[in-house]
Design a protein around this motif. Structure first.
Motif, PDB file in Angstrom:
ATOM      1  N   ASN A  26       0.828  -1.199   0.000  1.00  0.00           N
ATOM      2  CA  ASN A  26       0.000   0.000   0.000  1.00  0.00           C
ATOM      3  C   ASN A  26       0.866   1.253   0.000  1.00  0.00           C
ATOM      4  OD1 ASN A  26      -2.752   0.958   0.025  1.00  0.00           O
ATOM      5  ND2 ASN A  26      -2.303   1.811   2.036  1.00  0.00           N
ATOM      6  N   PRO A  80      -2.157  12.783  -0.849  1.00  0.00           N
ATOM      7  CA  PRO A  80      -3.232  11.851  -0.500  1.00  0.00           C
ATOM      8  C   PRO A  80      -3.094  10.544  -1.279  1.00  0.00           C
ATOM      9  CG  PRO A  80      -4.016  13.395  -2.133  1.00  0.00           C
ATOM     10  CD  PRO A  80      -2.568  13.750  -1.873  1.00  0.00           C
ATOM     11  N   TYR A  81      -3.514   9.470  -0.666  1.00  0.00           N
ATOM     12  CA  TYR A  81      -3.652   8.202  -1.380  1.00  0.00           C
ATOM     13  C   TYR A  81      -4.772   7.408  -0.724  1.00  0.00           C
ATOM     14  CZ  TYR A  81      -2.905   3.670  -3.408  1.00  0.00           C
ATOM     15  OH  TYR A  81      -3.097   2.480  -4.067  1.00  0.00           O
ATOM     16  N   GLY A  82      -5.768   7.054  -1.506  1.00  0.00           N
ATOM     17  CA  GLY A  82      -6.918   6.356  -0.959  1.00  0.00           C
ATOM     18  C   GLY A  82      -7.613   7.223   0.069  1.00  0.00           C
ATOM     19  N   LYS A  83      -7.826   6.678   1.241  1.00  0.00           N
ATOM     20  CA  LYS A  83      -8.477   7.419   2.315  1.00  0.00           C
ATOM     21  C   LYS A  83      -7.464   7.991   3.301  1.00  0.00           C
ATOM     22  CE  LYS A  83     -12.729   4.665   2.106  1.00  0.00           C
ATOM     23  NZ  LYS A  83     -13.675   3.807   2.874  1.00  0.00           N
ATOM     24  N   SER A  84      -6.182   7.855   2.986  1.00  0.00           N
ATOM     25  CA  SER A  84      -5.134   8.302   3.907  1.00  0.00           C
ATOM     26  C   SER A  84      -4.385   9.499   3.352  1.00  0.00           C
ATOM     27  CB  SER A  84      -4.141   7.164   4.173  1.00  0.00           C
ATOM     28  OG  SER A  84      -4.783   6.055   4.741  1.00  0.00           O
ATOM     29  N   THR A  85      -3.731  10.197   4.262  1.00  0.00           N
ATOM     30  CA  THR A  85      -2.840  11.289   3.890  1.00  0.00           C
ATOM     31  C   THR A  85      -1.426  10.897   4.307  1.00  0.00           C
ATOM     32  OG1 THR A  85      -4.554  12.953   4.181  1.00  0.00           O
ATOM     33  CG2 THR A  85      -2.279  13.722   4.188  1.00  0.00           C
ATOM     34  N   GLU A 274      -5.438  18.979   2.567  1.00  0.00           N
ATOM     35  CA  GLU A 274      -5.208  17.585   2.911  1.00  0.00           C
ATOM     36  C   GLU A 274      -6.283  16.664   2.346  1.00  0.00           C
ATOM     37  OE1 GLU A 274      -2.587  17.665   7.009  1.00  0.00           O
ATOM     38  OE2 GLU A 274      -4.660  17.015   7.044  1.00  0.00           O
ATOM     39  N   GLN A 275      -7.458  17.183   2.156  1.00  0.00           N
ATOM     40  CA  GLN A 275      -8.524  16.338   1.638  1.00  0.00           C
ATOM     41  C   GLN A 275      -8.639  16.424   0.114  1.00  0.00           C
ATOM     42  OE1 GLN A 275      -9.916  14.311   3.790  1.00  0.00           O
ATOM     43  NE2 GLN A 275      -8.630  15.301   5.329  1.00  0.00           N
ATOM     44  N   ASN A 277      -6.998  16.171  -3.918  1.00  0.00           N
ATOM     45  CA  ASN A 277      -6.327  15.081  -4.625  1.00  0.00           C
ATOM     46  C   ASN A 277      -4.995  15.512  -5.199  1.00  0.00           C
ATOM     47  OD1 ASN A 277      -7.179  16.800  -6.583  1.00  0.00           O
ATOM     48  ND2 ASN A 277      -8.288  15.288  -7.796  1.00  0.00           N
TER      49      ASN A 277
END
Length: 449
Positions: A26, A80-85, A274-275, A277
């Motif tokens: 991941n 960001p990647y997926g639901k994580s920062t 942060e939220q 893309n």
């Protein structure tokens, strides 16, 4: 927030205090996403050079070692990647004392608080202090003719003409008020430039603690004007793109770009993105700092022996042909018809065969051969690295060839050398300066033989 750590030219780790190359799949996918966005990040080069991240990526996968490695840049980014920062932090591998010594020599300043002391408080502060200082340095360099101004057309109504008379608008007031309307041009500060600089300064002051950064004399007045400026309240990407500097203020171009990068890519902007893309971050080019430092040290040291630096060593091969190419050696010193040609390489150098890049090897040989064809006697040509994992005695014999391409008739000595860095983690300033002195002494000995 998930954090990844590395030192420049070293393996990326999940552990702040150790090298842990066993990253999860991941994390690997997250790094690939980061690489896709990396070309949009701000790379600060205080000499104005262009950095092509396709040739020198921020991070790359080392297939021989099966792990991700940081490149030559230091700094930090959030992506960001997926639901994580994720946050990636790349620190100088030789520590803060070495960076402080190089910047002190390059800019001829001394910091009121050492970066070594800063390191005890926060690792992130080292990078922030570098950015803050370089911004002040850019302001001092740009401020040759004062802050940028623009000619503004103004209208004047009175008994006298100020500038150019406007006939039609003057007809009525001339009869009724005994006044005329005229226009004139006056210089005023470029509001967009000063607003951008003011906003960048506020970010540096709030997040980077400018209180202990030395401010050169030729930057103090400009900084006071920037702080007190009252202009537009909003600043957008359109405002930035619409900035046009006249020829007299072109020295501000780099500072304007740098300031925009600060607004877009520091944590001040990260918090609100942060939220999103997109990746945000800033990096410094350690290869540039290394090259600039060696150029200054060698210029000053060999000036005593009668050598002088060629300030613009650009070589043009095959001019006006489709295959015309520019070649720019890093450091060329000249004394009469004799030359010393060096290329500074900020790479891992442990003197394994794979450490000497094939392209670098042929590049320095091409420079030397070109100058020979121009009638110069090239005494020395070589590559200069920060060196680890080697005994000092080996640099005297094993890494020097008295004849270029092993051909005696060339009269040129080829060598690989540099500054011996005894320990990457605890390298102190005095040990570094000792290594620099030993390097210059070895070069002098080779010139005399």
């Amino acid at each position: 927030m998930k954090k990844l750590y590395a030192k420049d030219c070293s393996a990326i780790s999940k552990n702040k205090n150790s090298i842990d190359t066993d990253l999860s799949s991941n994390n690997n996918n997250a790094i690939l996403k980061f690489l896709q966005d990396a070309t949009k990040l701000h790379i600060n080069t205080f000499s104005g050079k262009t950095v092509d991240l396709r040739d020198s990526p921020l991070v790359e996968f080392n297939y021989q070692r099966g792990s991700w490695y940081a490149g030559r840049f230091v700094g930090q980014a959030v992506f960001p990647y997926g639901k994580s920062t994720y946050q990636i932090n790349i620190k100088p591998r030789f520590g803060s004392s070495v960076i402080e010594e190089m910047l002190s020599e390059v800019f001829n300043v001394r910091f009121s608080e050492t970066l070594g002391e800063i390191r005890k408080e926060s690792q992130d502060l080292i990078f922030k202090k570098l950015i803050a200082y370089l911004w002040i340095h850019e302001l001092a360099n740009a401020n040759k003719y004062g802050l940028p101004r623009k000619n503004i057309a103004r209208s004047y109504k009175g008994a006298q003409v100020k500038g150019r008379l406007k006939v039609r608008p003057s007809i009525i007031p001339a009869h009724t008020e005994e006044q005329v309307v005229s226009t004139y041009r006056s210089k005023t500060y470029d509001a967009k430039v000063l607003q951008l600089l003011q906003m960048a300064f506020k970010v540096l002051k709030e997040e980077f603690d400018l209180s202990k950064v030395p401010i050169p004399k030729n930057a103090k007045h400009a900084l006071n004007e920037i702080i007190s400026f009252q202009g537009i309240e909003r600043f957008s990407r359109y405002d930035y793109s619409s900035i046009k500097l006249s020829s007299i203020y072109v020295s501000y171009k780099k500072l304007v770009e740098f300031s925009w990068g600060i607004l877009q890519n520091t944590s001040h902007s990260v918090l609100s993105h942060e939220q999103s893309n997109k990746s945000v971050g800033m990096f410094l080019d350690m290869a540039e700092i290394w090259e600039t430092y060696l150029r200054k040290i060698l210029t000053e040291e060999f000036k005593k022996e009668g050598w002088e630096l060629i300030n613009d060593p650009t070589l043009i091969a095959y001019p006006e042909k489709i295959f015309e190419r520019k070649m720019i050696p890093d450091i060329v010193l000249k004394k009469g018809k004799e030359l010393l040609v060096f290329d500074a390489k900020y790479k891992r150098m442990e003197f394994r065969r794979i450490d000497i890049d094939r392209a670098d090897f042929f590049q320095i040989h091409t420079y030397v051969h070109y100058y020979q064809q121009q009638g110069y006697n090239v005494k020395l040509g070589g590559l200069l690295y920060p060196i680890t994992n080697i005994e000092r005695g080996a640099l005297q014999n094993d890494l020097i060839q008295d004849e270029l391409f092993s051909c005696p008739e060339t009269g040129t000595t080829f060598f690989v050398d540099g500054v011996v860095m005894e320990n990457e983690q605890i390298m102190d300033k005095e040990s570094f300066k000792k290594g620099v002195k030993e390097m210059t002494n070895r070069i002098k000995e080779r010139i005399q033989t």
